[in-house]
Design an enzyme around this catalytic site. Structure first.
Site, short mmCIF file in Angstrom:
data_model
loop_
_atom_site.label_atom_id
_atom_site.label_comp_id
_atom_site.label_asym_id
_atom_site.label_seq_id
_atom_site.Cartn_x
_atom_site.Cartn_y
_atom_site.Cartn_z
N HIS A 200 0.83 -1.21 0.00
CA HIS A 200 0.00 0.00 0.00
C HIS A 200 0.86 1.25 0.00
O HIS A 200 0.53 2.26 -0.64
CB HIS A 200 -0.91 -0.01 1.23
CG HIS A 200 -2.15 -0.81 1.04
ND1 HIS A 200 -3.00 -1.12 2.06
CD2 HIS A 200 -2.69 -1.37 -0.07
CE1 HIS A 200 -4.01 -1.83 1.59
NE2 HIS A 200 -3.84 -2.00 0.31
N GLU A 445 -3.44 -16.55 -18.40
CA GLU A 445 -2.32 -16.37 -17.47
C GLU A 445 -1.68 -17.70 -17.09
O GLU A 445 -0.73 -17.74 -16.31
CB GLU A 445 -2.80 -15.64 -16.22
CG GLU A 445 -4.04 -16.21 -15.58
CD GLU A 445 -4.65 -15.30 -14.53
OE1 GLU A 445 -3.94 -14.42 -14.02
OE2 GLU A 445 -5.84 -15.48 -14.22
N ASP A 469 1.36 -13.24 -14.12
CA ASP A 469 1.26 -14.66 -13.80
C ASP A 469 1.74 -15.54 -14.94
O ASP A 469 2.34 -16.59 -14.72
CB ASP A 469 -0.18 -15.04 -13.43
CG ASP A 469 -0.46 -14.86 -11.95
OD1 ASP A 469 0.51 -14.81 -11.17
OD2 ASP A 469 -1.64 -14.78 -11.56
N CYS A 516 -3.10 -6.88 -19.79
CA CYS A 516 -3.40 -6.09 -18.60
C CYS A 516 -2.33 -6.24 -17.52
O CYS A 516 -2.45 -5.68 -16.45
CB CYS A 516 -4.76 -6.45 -18.02
SG CYS A 516 -4.89 -8.17 -17.46
#
Length: 585
Positions: A200, A445, A469, A516
């Protein structure tokens, strides 16, 4: 003192120059002692008071956020407030005091260590780093208990650069709340021993556009108070006590970057069209409905990836309190309305063995290969159909596309489509509106999915390649494992083969294909992906304008020829040389 450099994980680009300000070391190393039976309730009260103080601090920070602040900032404070209210910190440490007669600090650290150990078993990078949020909340409570403070000196607006330089914060770790408290100080950048790309704190740094390098291991012990520091946030390099010549060189680079960013800002309303007239679609990756603001501001054509996991975060240990259909619908609708007619692609819940919704769930022996994403959702049909209903309901308010993660088998696709059909029928019977023609797509993925693409093309409306991934599964590399992370290579011939194959087969079949993963937002790979035939990129909004500029300066026909040459070679040195030539063209 001799100049030296340190290398870490770059999380927010840009150059920062200033004096080092070391924050107090971690408060986790606290005194351990037993309290008498008569003092137990007083110790319980002391911990409860500290928790209440931290709650008030966080609420104050949340309330003082300027309206123009990025949406992530308030959301991360909300996550910390949720963690603070969770039984794992609000109740269990109190029971430890009562049952074991530990002092408050010891009881809290004992519980934090226990929860942290559970998170260490999580394979997923994003979820694993949520452990840091729990530790940061605990740290904040401990600082109240121990009387230590996290502060920065006031900015002397009347001083010259030498007497009042920008501050480079150096710490073992920094919480998003602390960063927000520093925002009105001379805070130019930060360096931490801990942290990763998806912490974060790293996300807040990117949102605030603060140069930062994390994961530097021993930086806080090697750097001294008031050392001159240069942060190169793009390279992940920190230079300590630079020579006047190096300092001047980086000041010039810093000025050039500022000018370049101002120039990029002028591209917001420019269409992403190559030199030979091919229009490219640039989409945004978001995690929160409020992220749609930055996405629109950057000129995104829509949302290519809405990670729905955020709705389920901050609920560790509260499996019975998962978000309701109404809660989810409100969030999805908010995003759809905010995008003003631009498409919003919502990925279904990507949790499972490596991302337990319940901290008490048993972790799989190899979570990355276990029951996660669509495997988890198919095993929990009530949870899955609740989310599907919420997404379908949101589709009545604007264009929505549904994205299914981690599919590998035809029967998984068929089962998923059957449950979607059931959700639609339920809504029809309840006379609830939704888009009957909502498109359904698959994340590619897993290498097996890329190699067996025809079964996806036959059943799905669109495809989205999750390069993060896909690369890790193809190379069997965990890029957050420092012992093997250097082997993570987006330009490995096997990765390039899978990427190019999926893009080419999708285009031949007339099915839209996007990327993406992080490759989409990295300008080093923009021309390569264009040369493969990619027409849709989805990325963090902060990268969109830089990628657009690369597209505007690219000749697609020439790139296609260059890319074919790259795909014909398996020698890493030849691929690297060709990539340099491609970017220089």
């Amino acid at each position: 003192m001799a100049s030296f450099s340190l290398h870490g994980i770059p999380v927010s680009r840009g150059i920062a120059i200033g004096r080092a300000h070391l924050l107090a070391p971690t408060a986790m190393d606290v005194k351990h002692y037993l309290v008498s039976e008569t003092q137990v309730e007083a110790e319980v009260q002391r911990l409860e008071n500290a928790v209440a103080t931290v709650r008030q601090e966080l609420q104050t920070i949340r309330g003082e956020l300027p309206k123009e602040s990025p949406a992530e900032l308030g959301a991360f404070i909300d996550v910390h407030l949720l963690i603070l209210a969770d039984a794992m910190l609000a109740e269990i440490p109190l029971e430890i005091i009562r049952q074991r007669q530990y002092n408050a600090e010891w009881a809290l650290v004992t519980q934090i260590d226990e929860v942290s150990a559970q998170f260490d078993e999580i394979e997923d990078l994003y979820l694993r780093e949520r452990k840091t949020d729990i530790q940061q909340v605990g740290e904040r409570i401990l600082k109240i208990l121990t009387g230590t403070a996290t502060t920065l000196p006031e900015l002397n607006l009347d001083g010259d650069e030498q007497s009042s330089p920008n501050i480079i914060v150096v710490a073992h770790d920094i919480s998003p709340a602390d960063m927000l408290q520093f925002r009105n100080r001379a805070f130019a950048g930060f360096i931490t021993d801990q942290g990763g790309q998806n912490s974060h704190t790293a996300i807040v740094a990117r949102s605030l556009d603060i140069p930062a390098v994390v994961g530097m291991d021993r930086a806080s012990s090697l750097i001294k108070q008031d050392d001159w520091i240069i942060i190169d946030g793009l390279a992940g390099v920190v230079i300590v006590d630079p020579s006047p010549l190096i300092l001047q060189r980086f000041r010039e680079q810093q000025a050039q970057q500022i000018r370049a960013r101002k120039k990029l800002g002028k591209l917001k309303k420019t269409r992403a069209v190559t030199l030979d007239g091919v229009e490219i679609t640039l989409l945004a990756n978001i995690e929160l409905p409020d992220d749609c603001g930055p996405a629109m501001e950057s000129g995104a054509n829509g949302v290519g990836l809405f990670r729905s996991e955020f709705l389920f975060m901050g609920r560790i240990g509260e499996k019975l309190h998962l978000p309701t259909e109404t809660e989810q619908f409100a969030s999805y609708k908010q995003a759809v309305v905010a995008m003003k007619g631009r498409p919003v692609t919502i990925r279904t819940l990507d949790v499972g063995a490596d991302k337990p919704l319940d901290a008490n769930e048993q972790t799989a022996l190899n979570p990355a290969l276990g029951r996660r994403a669509i495997r988890y959702c198919l095993a929990e049909p009530h949870l899955f159909i609740t989310q599907l209903r919420a997404i379908l309901r949101a589709s009545a308010f604007g264009p929505v596309k549904l994205l299914i993660p981690m599919l590998a088998h035809a029967f998984e696709i068929d089962q998923t489509l059957t449950i979607i059909t059931q959700a639609k029928q339920q809504l029809r019977e309840e006379k609830i509106k939704f888009d009957e023609a909502m498109q359904i797509g698959a994340m590619i993925e897993i290498p097996a999915a890329a190699l067996a693409l025809p079964m996806f093309i036959k059943r799905m409306d669109f495809l989205s390649i999750g390069t993060n991934d896909l690369i890790q599964y193809t190379l069997a590399i965990d890029r957050v494992d420092h012992e093997v992370s250097h082997l993570y290579n987006p330009l490995h011939p096997a990765v390039l083969f899978l990427l190019s194959s999926v893009i080419a087969m999708g285009r031949k079949a007339g099915i839209p294909v996007s990327v993406c993963g992080e490759m989409a937002g990295d300008v080093k790979y923009t021309r390569l992906l264009l040369g493969m035939g990619l027409l849709e990129f989805s990325m963090d909004p902060i990268h969109l304008l830089a990628v657009k500029q690369e597209i505007l300066n690219s000749d697609l026909e020439a790139l296609t020829t260059q890319t074919k040459k790259i795909l014909r070679t398996t020698e890493p040195s030849a691929i690297a040389a060709a990539m340099i030539q491609m970017r220089a063209a």
